[in-house]
Write a protein that holds these residues in place. Structure first.
Motif, PDB file in Angstrom:
ATOM      1  N   PHE A 132     -13.336   8.310  10.120  1.00  0.00           N
ATOM      2  CA  PHE A 132     -11.999   8.088  10.417  1.00  0.00           C
ATOM      3  C   PHE A 132     -11.626   9.499  11.132  1.00  0.00           C
ATOM      4  O   PHE A 132     -12.614  10.063  11.233  1.00  0.00           O
ATOM      5  N   VAL A 133     -11.444   9.273  12.017  1.00  0.00           N
ATOM      6  CA  VAL A 133     -10.433   9.937  13.159  1.00  0.00           C
ATOM      7  C   VAL A 133      -9.141  10.199  13.474  1.00  0.00           C
ATOM      8  O   VAL A 133      -8.733   9.415  13.668  1.00  0.00           O
ATOM      9  N   THR A 134      -8.696  11.500  13.800  1.00  0.00           N
ATOM     10  CA  THR A 134      -7.308  11.893  13.673  1.00  0.00           C
ATOM     11  C   THR A 134      -7.456  13.346  14.024  1.00  0.00           C
ATOM     12  O   THR A 134      -8.100  14.345  13.369  1.00  0.00           O
ATOM     13  N   ASP A 135      -7.052  14.441  15.122  1.00  0.00           N
ATOM     14  CA  ASP A 135      -6.496  15.008  15.518  1.00  0.00           C
ATOM     15  C   ASP A 135      -4.848  15.969  14.694  1.00  0.00           C
ATOM     16  O   ASP A 135      -5.154  17.019  14.406  1.00  0.00           O
ATOM     17  N   ASP A 136      -4.951  15.032  14.149  1.00  0.00           N
ATOM     18  CA  ASP A 136      -3.275  15.860  13.006  1.00  0.00           C
ATOM     19  C   ASP A 136      -3.673  14.991  11.780  1.00  0.00           C
ATOM     20  O   ASP A 136      -3.012  13.902  11.558  1.00  0.00           O
ATOM     21  N   VAL A 137      -4.008  15.034  10.918  1.00  0.00           N
ATOM     22  CA  VAL A 137      -3.842  14.692   9.089  1.00  0.00           C
ATOM     23  C   VAL A 137      -2.641  14.397   9.319  1.00  0.00           C
ATOM     24  O   VAL A 137      -1.847  12.967   8.923  1.00  0.00           O
ATOM     25  N   PRO A 138      -1.865  15.247   8.663  1.00  0.00           N
ATOM     26  CA  PRO A 138      -0.867  15.449   8.277  1.00  0.00           C
ATOM     27  C   PRO A 138       0.475  13.790   8.695  1.00  0.00           C
ATOM     28  O   PRO A 138       1.202  13.116   7.963  1.00  0.00           O
ATOM     29  N   LYS A 139       0.159  14.494  10.212  1.00  0.00           N
ATOM     30  CA  LYS A 139       1.196  13.256  11.067  1.00  0.00           C
ATOM     31  C   LYS A 139       0.436  11.857  11.032  1.00  0.00           C
ATOM     32  O   LYS A 139       1.559  10.765  11.323  1.00  0.00           O
ATOM     33  N   THR A 140      -0.549  11.639  10.369  1.00  0.00           N
ATOM     34  CA  THR A 140      -1.178  10.251  11.076  1.00  0.00           C
ATOM     35  C   THR A 140      -0.806   9.859   9.696  1.00  0.00           C
ATOM     36  O   THR A 140      -0.523   8.336   9.482  1.00  0.00           O
ATOM     37  N   ALA A 141      -1.768  11.023   8.091  1.00  0.00           N
ATOM     38  CA  ALA A 141      -0.188  10.014   7.149  1.00  0.00           C
ATOM     39  C   ALA A 141       0.373   9.773   6.868  1.00  0.00           C
ATOM     40  O   ALA A 141       0.619   8.636   6.465  1.00  0.00           O
ATOM     41  N   LEU A 142       1.193  10.093   7.795  1.00  0.00           N
ATOM     42  CA  LEU A 142       2.968   9.638   8.012  1.00  0.00           C
ATOM     43  C   LEU A 142       3.274   8.320   8.973  1.00  0.00           C
ATOM     44  O   LEU A 142       4.003   7.971   8.142  1.00  0.00           O
ATOM     45  N   ALA A 143       2.134   8.369   9.974  1.00  0.00           N
ATOM     46  CA  ALA A 143       2.074   7.271  10.603  1.00  0.00           C
ATOM     47  C   ALA A 143       1.853   5.969   9.165  1.00  0.00           C
ATOM     48  O   ALA A 143       2.592   5.273   9.796  1.00  0.00           O
ATOM     49  N   VAL A 144       0.954   6.385   9.493  1.00  0.00           N
ATOM     50  CA  VAL A 144       0.070   4.757   7.741  1.00  0.00           C
ATOM     51  C   VAL A 144       1.463   4.951   6.826  1.00  0.00           C
ATOM     52  O   VAL A 144       2.225   3.612   6.472  1.00  0.00           O
ATOM     53  N   TRP A 145       1.857   5.452   6.418  1.00  0.00           N
ATOM     54  CA  TRP A 145       3.428   6.170   5.790  1.00  0.00           C
ATOM     55  C   TRP A 145       4.246   4.353   6.308  1.00  0.00           C
ATOM     56  O   TRP A 145       4.840   3.794   5.805  1.00  0.00           O
ATOM     57  N   ASP A 146       4.716   5.316   8.077  1.00  0.00           N
ATOM     58  CA  ASP A 146       6.053   4.672   7.948  1.00  0.00           C
ATOM     59  C   ASP A 146       5.352   3.298   8.500  1.00  0.00           C
ATOM     60  O   ASP A 146       6.254   2.171   8.490  1.00  0.00           O
ATOM     61  N   ALA A 147       4.078   2.645   8.825  1.00  0.00           N
ATOM     62  CA  ALA A 147       3.475   1.840   8.715  1.00  0.00           C
ATOM     63  C   ALA A 147       3.579   0.807   7.754  1.00  0.00           C
ATOM     64  O   ALA A 147       3.329  -0.893   8.277  1.00  0.00           O
ATOM     65  N   THR A 148       3.410   1.027   6.593  1.00  0.00           N
ATOM     66  CA  THR A 148       3.664   0.256   5.715  1.00  0.00           C
ATOM     67  C   THR A 148       4.863   0.305   5.089  1.00  0.00           C
ATOM     68  O   THR A 148       4.689  -0.213   4.006  1.00  0.00           O
ATOM     69  N   GLU A 149       6.354   1.082   5.515  1.00  0.00           N
ATOM     70  CA  GLU A 149       7.163   0.844   5.049  1.00  0.00           C
ATOM     71  C   GLU A 149       7.957  -0.808   4.828  1.00  0.00           C
ATOM     72  O   GLU A 149       8.358  -0.534   2.545  1.00  0.00           O
ATOM     73  N   LYS A 150       7.064  -1.855   5.168  1.00  0.00           N
ATOM     74  CA  LYS A 150       7.637  -2.922   4.308  1.00  0.00           C
ATOM     75  C   LYS A 150       7.132  -2.853   3.401  1.00  0.00           C
ATOM     76  O   LYS A 150       8.233  -3.918   2.374  1.00  0.00           O
ATOM     77  N   PHE A 151       6.048  -2.610   2.816  1.00  0.00           N
ATOM     78  CA  PHE A 151       4.991  -2.682   1.258  1.00  0.00           C
ATOM     79  C   PHE A 151       6.211  -1.617   1.262  1.00  0.00           C
ATOM     80  O   PHE A 151       5.382  -1.961  -1.029  1.00  0.00           O
TER      81      PHE A 151
END
Lengths: 202, 202
Positions: free
Chosen positions: A142-161
DNA sequence: GGACTGACAGATTTCAATATCTGTCAGTCC
DNA sequence: GGACTGACAGATATTGAAATCTGTCAGTCC
């Protein structure tokens, strides 16, 4: 008088009363009745009804936190680990909602009663996502410069589930397809994601 | 008796009554009173109260559909077009919720009253997303073998920013950061996404 | 004669009286 | 003397009788 009244026994009885009567009807008097004591006794262990309910809820969430603890010794890629983790969370919630809708609804109400509890729960689970993503960054999967922020984005993107507000949609026969499509999109994004400081990467 | 009573006049009066009294208190009698006719007259134009409300709702949603129509003549990349489209939708909903919370809540109730209406609304907007994604595929900016399915995945992944169940979170000062992070992740995914037939691409 | 009215039956909502619950605390009981 | 009880005040929930609303339709009015 058999044994001394313990907080533990009160919690167990409260859970039972909540299961039987639901969150709207379950009273402190009911709990005391189930334990064969006066309701005044319950108040020696928990200051308010809200505190009692919160303790029950926290206990239930902690069990989820333990069950969802990610494993890194299975020889899976980070993407596979993340997909499996999200699937497991979804399956738990969906089955809980489908198999025991009233119990699920009860805990839904309990969680939403407090400010702190949902935050506590989400922070914990997003922390687990962050650890999976960090593992992927470590292996350059994976590529990201901000792991916690990206983790939150993954969480938010899967909110429906995982967000209980969407529970009714979990009965849809195509919901697994929707899950697969979103998770694939998110995982593809993780391979190339870079969060902009401004909104200038689009 | 001034003009003949038209469906249009009834819709306008119904909207006004809904604004003033809210969805729980607005009655057909109120609408008739506002128009200076008996409530029996309203039933010559709309068969039921539900049908009347649905007509008002559909009118309101159609205005959104028109306003959200994507433009492809701005010289933007597909990613920029998609981000701008999602931002516009989010801004509309958020400002509506923040500036006129009661009116927003009213339409929230109206939309959720019917089965067909939310489906109609979502299908229309996901169709607009699909057209943006198709444009990206045409320019080889995006990769996907199933545009409609991917459009739905983008919609689902951004649920937090358009589903009214999450409206309370739109007041959070960090909500724009969360939006940017999710949209960046999704757009990164679109550049490389391939939806698996089974769940075997992770 | 076609748009509208207004009285009506059954369904739903409101409201106020009544009952129950929460949280406290002085007193009881090992 | 520390765990527990039970009576109490104020807050909350329940109930059922009264009011209102929805949807119909025979009758009125231009």
């Amino acid at each position: 008088m058999a044994e001394a009244l313990t907080s533990e026994a009160i919690l167990a009885a409260t859970e039972e009363v909540l299961r039987r009567y639901g969150p709207a009807k379950a009273t402190v008097v009911d709990v005391a009745k189930a334990l064969g004591v006066s309701h005044g006794s319950v108040y020696r262990h928990f200051p308010t009804k809200a505190a009692l309910r919160e303790a029950v809820t926290r206990r239930w969430l902690d069990a989820i936190h333990v069950a969802m603890e990610p494993r890194f010794d299975q020889g899976l890629t980070a993407a596979e680990t993340l997909r499996a983790w999200l699937q497991k969370l979804f399956d738990r919630k969906r089955h809980s909602h489908v198999d025991e809708p009233e119990l699920f609804a009860t805990f839904r109400v309990l969680v939403s009663e407090s400010q702190n509890i949902p935050e506590y729960h989400v922070d914990h689970l997003v922390g687990q996502v962050a650890r999976i993503i960090q593992a992927g960054v470590d292996t350059q999967e994976f590529v990201t410069d901000d792991v916690p922020k990206t983790a939150l984005a993954v969480w938010d993107a899967t909110e429906k589930f995982h967000h209980p507000a969407h529970a009714q949609e979990w009965g849809d026969p195509h919901i697994q397809d929707a899950f697969d499509a979103v998770v694939s999109l998110v995982i593809a994004g993780l391979r190339y994601n870079r969060i902009p400081s401004a909104a200038g990467d689009a």
